[in-house]
Enzyme design. Structure first.
Site, short mmCIF file in Angstrom:
data_model
loop_
_atom_site.label_atom_id
_atom_site.label_comp_id
_atom_site.label_asym_id
_atom_site.label_seq_id
_atom_site.Cartn_x
_atom_site.Cartn_y
_atom_site.Cartn_z
CE1 TYR A 51 -4.33 0.18 -0.34
CE2 TYR A 51 -4.29 -1.67 1.18
CZ TYR A 51 -4.96 -0.88 0.25
OH TYR A 51 -6.24 -1.18 -0.08
CD GLU A 53 -4.92 4.50 1.01
OE1 GLU A 53 -4.87 4.99 2.15
OE2 GLU A 53 -5.86 3.81 0.61
CG ASP A 197 -9.06 10.98 -23.40
OD1 ASP A 197 -8.03 10.34 -23.63
OD2 ASP A 197 -10.09 10.48 -22.89
CB THR A 223 -5.07 4.68 -21.62
OG1 THR A 223 -5.01 4.80 -23.04
CG2 THR A 223 -6.49 4.84 -21.16
CE LYS A 226 -7.53 3.02 -25.41
NZ LYS A 226 -7.75 3.82 -24.21
NE ARG A 232 -6.67 -3.06 -19.75
CZ ARG A 232 -6.85 -3.00 -21.07
NH1 ARG A 232 -6.07 -3.67 -21.87
NH2 ARG A 232 -7.82 -2.29 -21.59
N1 DSN Z 1 -12.41 1.24 -24.79
C1 DSN Z 1 -11.38 2.03 -25.40
C2 DSN Z 1 -11.34 1.85 -26.88
O1 DSN Z 1 -11.42 0.72 -27.32
O2 DSN Z 1 -11.20 2.81 -27.62
C3 DSN Z 1 -11.48 3.42 -25.03
O3 DSN Z 1 -11.46 3.53 -23.65
#
Ligand code: DSN
Length: 414
Positions: A51, A53, A197, A223, A226, A232
């Protein structure tokens, strides 16, 4: 996985099946990728036991000295990668990164102006079924229905009318370049904050292949898993003046203990993304996407907006008389994983759709290049032309498996 096989053979067998699916198939979901062994090792490390925090130097638990080092490294690396003043690397996901920005900058009931989900936006950009559309008053822009591209003049007009507190830009199914500077100027004119974003295109922004919003927008969220090819998770970038409110919104505002194994893996991802190899990889992602687009178009597949500038293409299946759902299933039977997607002017439900989204980050990570993209484009075209032909699906599945075997997911896995 020897311990797992002994203690929990059921879950070990499931992971084994998924490993085989990934090894033998082609992953064309635009938001997925294949992480490095180093990212996998950090994500599966003993950093998960702790942990932590709070933030480096200000934790609510003892024994965090090494977690402080890992989180500082992740923060410094992502700031240097994107040229940002401050980073918060604790958000568990992109949605939570977005939530933290809303919690910092606006109040319940305030107006958000963002891109419609059905035309390429994201749930957490004000969709009525998401917290962002429930807590805030959501107003949405779409693409120009003729060009299927963002029309900055009409977005500006809408902003003047709506007078939002925040303008959100960035998308999850938009194949064209986004002018973040134009969005920041619109926000400035109407006295709104601007949040970009960049979840889908973060790897392209980090390598200069897509213009970055950092330096233009008040907040940048993303994120890590990707085009950036990390574990993730999510992160937020902002100027120093926003550091304290953003950090407070993430913890204690909405999250408890940070996932320190994932933050360690994010640090690895940020280091990898700052290499020359990653720039070459990102260039190849876009080259591959363009070849895939050309091949599909030469087979009379209509692409939304007429092509692509980034890692993804959006296919309009209307002329083939099949739905996105049917195409997703037919291609799945052939070992090609894609997702159904709504398109501009959509007439079907989001669970059925008239479109398909395909992306090149994962196959490019396996080393595939232009000639493989041509082959994949031909396979996709033939399957959607004859979506009920199961013999064809079986034949392509074998060919896909043979191609995939030449590009191992990891050198020691085949
Ligand atoms: N679910 C994602 C996507 O496939 O674009 C976006 O968060």
């Amino acid at each position: 996985m020897s311990y797992l096989e002994t203690t929990d053979p059921e879950i070990a067998a499931i992971i084994d099946k998924e490993t085989n699916r990934q090894i033998n198939g082609l992953e064309l979901i635009a938001s997925e990728n294949v992480v490095s062994r180093a990212v996998l090792e950090a994500s599966g490390s003993i950093m998960t036991n702790k942990y932590a925090e709070g933030y480096p130097g200000k934790r609510y638990y003892g024994g965090c000295e090494f977690h402080d080092m890992a989180e500082n490294l992740a923060r410094d690396r992502v700031c240097s990668l994107f040229g940002a003043e401050h980073a918060n690397v604790q958000p568990h996901s992109g949605s939570q990164a977005n939530m933290a920005v809303y919690f910092s900058a606006i109040k319940p009931g305030d107006k958000i102006l963002s891109m419609n989900l059905s035309q390429g936006g994201h749930l957490s950009h004000g969709s009525p079924v998401n917290f962002s559309g429930i807590i805030y008053e959501s107003h949405q822009y779409g693409v120009d229905l003729k060009t299927e591209r963002m029309d900055y003049g009409s977005i500006a007009e809408m902003a003047r009318k709506v007078k939002p507190k925040i303008i959100v830009c960035g998308a999850s199914a938009y194949p064209r370049e986004i002018d973040f500077k134009a969005f920041a100027e619109i926000a400035n004119e109407v006295d709104a904050y601007c949040m970009a974003d960049i979840a889908h295109i973060a790897g392209l922004c980090a390598t200069g292949i897509h213009p970055t919003p950092v330096g233009h927008t008040t907040f940048t969220t993303s994120t890590t898993h990707k085009t950036l090819r990390g574990p993730r998770g999510g992160f937020i970038l902002c100027d120093k003046e926003w550091a304290a409110p953003i950090d407070k919104s993430v913890f204690p505002g909405m999250q408890g203990g940070p996932l320190m194994h994932i933050i360690s893996a994010k640090a690895v991802c940020f280091k990898e993304a700052s290499t020359k190899e990653f720039v070459k990889y990102s260039q190849q992602v876009v080259k591959n996407s363009r070849v895939l687009a050309d091949t599909l178009q030469s087979n009379n597949v209509r692409l939304v907006s007429g092509g692509t500038d980034n890692h993804l293409c959006l296919l309009d299946l209307t002329n083939f008389g099949i739905t996105g759902l049917e195409a997703e299933q037919a291609l799945g039977n052939a070992g090609i994983t894609v997702n159904k997607n709504t398109i501009p002017n959509e007439t079907k439900s989001p669970f059925v759709t008239s479109g398909l989204r395909v992306g090149t980050p994962a196959v490019t990570s396996r080393g595939m290049k232009e000639s493989e993209m041509k082959q994949i484009g031909e396979w996709i075209s033939s399957i959607i032309r004859e979506s009920k032909n199961t013999t064809l699906q079986e034949k392509v599945r074998e060919e896909v498996k043979s191609l995939a075997s030449k590009y191992p997911l990891y050198p020691d896995l085949s």
